[in-house]
Design an enzyme around this catalytic site. Structure first.
Site, PDB file in Angstrom:
ATOM      1  N   TYR A 440       0.817  -0.949   0.255  1.00  0.00           N
ATOM      2  CA  TYR A 440      -0.439  -0.226   0.267  1.00  0.00           C
ATOM      3  C   TYR A 440       0.569   1.774   0.292  1.00  0.00           C
ATOM      4  O   TYR A 440       1.638   1.592   0.439  1.00  0.00           O
ATOM      5  CB  TYR A 440      -1.200   0.219   1.057  1.00  0.00           C
ATOM      6  N   GLU A 441       0.523   2.449  -0.921  1.00  0.00           N
ATOM      7  CA  GLU A 441       0.910   3.827  -0.216  1.00  0.00           C
ATOM      8  C   GLU A 441       2.124   3.919  -1.793  1.00  0.00           C
ATOM      9  O   GLU A 441       2.886   4.037  -1.370  1.00  0.00           O
ATOM     10  CB  GLU A 441       1.783   4.109   0.897  1.00  0.00           C
ATOM     11  N   GLY A 442       1.167   2.828  -2.618  1.00  0.00           N
ATOM     12  CA  GLY A 442       2.495   2.501  -3.391  1.00  0.00           C
ATOM     13  C   GLY A 442       2.851   0.948  -3.633  1.00  0.00           C
ATOM     14  O   GLY A 442       4.132   1.475  -2.881  1.00  0.00           O
TER      15      GLY A 442
END
Length: 598
Positions: A440-442
């Site tokens: 997550y978050e890229g």
């Protein structure tokens, strides 16, 4: 139950001797945080982590969150009371602007305390950490009215925040999003669409939940150029700013997932919900990246945090578990076998985890200091240099610390052998909880592409050249020291590998972009190894100087620090050569197969 002791001594060593805390005391944020105050803050954060959050980690994982038919979600038993302790202690506003009720302390301290709490219970830590990003986004892009309504309550912790980007058909490629915003004629918008994977999207810990939602205003351009950001609260603030009528949004489902079971990961449905534009129309990504860049540093911290608690439990187990005899002869002849800590391969695993953890902590705290200096540095040049560091190192901190954090959790599991695979000891939960941070978050592949494809060339390569110069200057300034020469020699070799890889990309990526894509992950990890090596250089220098000052009370700690640093330089940093070889091989073999061949 797993054990955990917050690494307060290590943090104090880093801020006092490596970051040179006393030299910062004249700056805003630092004036109210002399070393004794910082130590007290760290001590209390460690206590809460160990006494309040750690006992809820396994039980929260087993129980998980529960969704009722009306869409409301209940966090695991004990989480609500733990959050009240967190909120009432002022932890939500530790580094927030005093203008909105925050304590205005350095980001460095917030980072250190956040590591402690994520180590003890990473699922719990996700509830308040997202609020920090919401505060940053609204403070940077919101109207005065929006700041007045939302920031005091978010900073106090009475309200919590989320970020809503991902949809079922799009994640990284946000240009594909379908959530729409229709002007309501009164300055607000009606938001309709579905978002998935929303951490802390619905829960019972706070009085209100402030969702920051990406959507496309009707008639806006296609792709990322037509995305706007909206504040969409669960309860609409009334005339006094308190939670009023329920907004037209709901948790449609809880994701069934591998780990972080104690955090409510939600499918969020927006059915004409009332929202207000944050920042400029069609400039939502600019506002969201204010939030996301901070979130990426926090996610990197999660990788470090889980690696730390995994290490502590593996080390404790290795000191007690009896299996076999030492190769050099029995070390506990009075016992039927020696503890496994005597075996070189077990020590290799533990030293590897420890060396990466300590370097990762140092890098995280230095980067947090740069966040502080980007705001309160003495002059424009210092602020610009700090901002450049944060921009360049954010994908490295996020990508490398989470990859290493997961590897460290798996390695700790290996130390436990079969006992690491069952629930009783808790280490299998560390593995499951650590895995999401790489995604997550890229995803970490995206972080690597961001580093190679955007950050290196930004402003004519100003940030990366400054990094090369800083590490090179450290090597040059300390190479004549007998104590530091082995360190600077190893670090200079790693730096040379990184510079060669950078030059190779400059010469081979423009004409053939696949070369950059194939090299990106190895380049990010090569960069991370050199950054870790630089931090070890600074730690070894600080430890050597303290020993020379004959500070006997620290001797055991400092000797351990030097031994761990030597291990990193001799056994781990040489991996830069392997990464360089992979990068220089190019993309041909990677791209050789036709899609049907897979």
């Amino acid at each position: 139950m797993p054990v955990y002791r917050a690494p307060q001594d290590d943090v104090l060593f880093l801020i006092r001797d490596v970051l040179e805390w006393d030299r910062l005391g004249h700056l805003p944020r630092f004036r109210d945080a002399p070393l004794d105050v910082a130590g007290a803050v760290l001590g209390e954060a460690g206590r809460i982590a160990t006494e309040v959050l750690l006992p809820l980690n396994q039980s929260g994982d087993r129980e998980g969150c529960r969704r009722a038919e009306d869409g409301s979600v209940t966090a695991p038993k004990g989480f609500r009371e733990a959050y009240a302790t967190y909120r009432d202690g002022g932890w939500a506003g530790l580094a927030a602007d005093p203008a909105f009720g925050g304590q205005g302390l350095p980001q460095v301290l917030w980072t250190a305390t956040s590591e402690f709490m994520a180590s003890a219970n990473v699922a719990f830590s996700l509830y308040p950490v997202l609020s920090t990003g919401a505060v940053e986004a609204i403070a940077a892009h919101g109207t005065p009215e929006q700041k007045a309504v939302y920031l005091p309550k978010l900073v106090e912790g009475r309200w919590t925040g989320t970020m809503n980007l991902t949809e079922p058909h799009c994640g990284t490629d946000l240009g594909l999003l379908r959530t729409k915003a229709v002007p309501a004629g009164d300055g607000s918008y009606r938001i309709s669409g579905q978002k998935i994977f929303i951490s802390a999207g619905e829960h019972d810990l706070s009085d209100n939940i402030v969702h920051l939602v990406l959507a496309r205003i009707e008639g806006a351009p296609a792709g990322v150029k037509g995305i706007s950001m909206f504040v969409v609260p669960k309860f609409l603030p009334d005339a006094s700013g308190e939670p009023g009528a329920r907004n037209a949004l709901s948790c449609g489902a809880l994701e069934r997932k591998m780990g972080i079971h104690g955090n409510a990961t939600c499918v969020m449905n927006y059915d004409g919900a009332t929202g207000w534009l944050i920042g400029e129309a069609d400039k939502g990504l600019r506002a969201m990246f204010t939030m996301m860049n901070g979130a990426r540093l926090c996610v990197g911290l999660q990788g470090l945090a889980i690696g730390e608690i995994a290490y502590q439990n593996a080390a404790a187990y290795a000191r007690e578990r009896l299996q076999g005899r030492a190769l050099s002869g029995a070390k506990a002849p009075e016992k039927p076998a020696d503890p496994i800590i005597v075996h070189p391969d077990v020590r290799r695993m533990l030293m590897t985890i420890r060396a990466f953890n300590e370097a990762g902590r140092a890098l995280s705290l230095l980067t947090a200091l740069k966040v502080d200096l980007a705001h309160v540095g003495e002059d424009a040049a210092e602020r610009q240099a700090a901002e450049d560091w944060v921009g360049l190192l954010t994908p490295v901190v996020k990508g490398v610390l989470t990859d290493r954090g997961f590897e460290n959790a798996v390695t700790a599991q290996q130390v436990f052998g079969g006992h690491g695979y069952i629930e009783e000891w808790g280490v299998e939960q560390f593995v499951r909880d650590a895995r999401i941070a790489q995604i997550y978050e890229g995803t970490n592949g995206v972080q690597a592409l961001d580093l190679v494809g955007r950050k290196l060339a930004l402003n004519g390569g100003r940030a990366v050249q400054a990094f090369f110069a800083e590490v090179g200057a450290f090597c040059e300034a300390n190479r004549q020291s007998d104590a530091l020469n082995p360190t600077t020699k190893a670090l200079k070799k790693g730096l040379n590998d990184l510079q060669q890889a950078t030059l190779w990309l400059m010469g081979n990526a423009v004409a053939k972009p696949d070369n950059a894509g194939a090299a990106a992950s190895d380049y990010m990890h090569l960069f991370g190894l050199v950054a870790f090596g630089y931090m070890w250089g600074r730690m070894i220098k600080a430890a050597t100087e303290r020993l020379a000052a004959d500070e006997a009370g620290d001797r055991a700690f400092l000797d351990t620090k030097l031994a761990t640093g030597r291990f990193f330089m001799e056994r781990l940093l040489p991996e830069t050569g392997l990464r360089l070889a992979r990068i220089s091989a190019g993309a041909d073999s990677t791209m050789a197969l036709a899609a049907e061949a897979f």
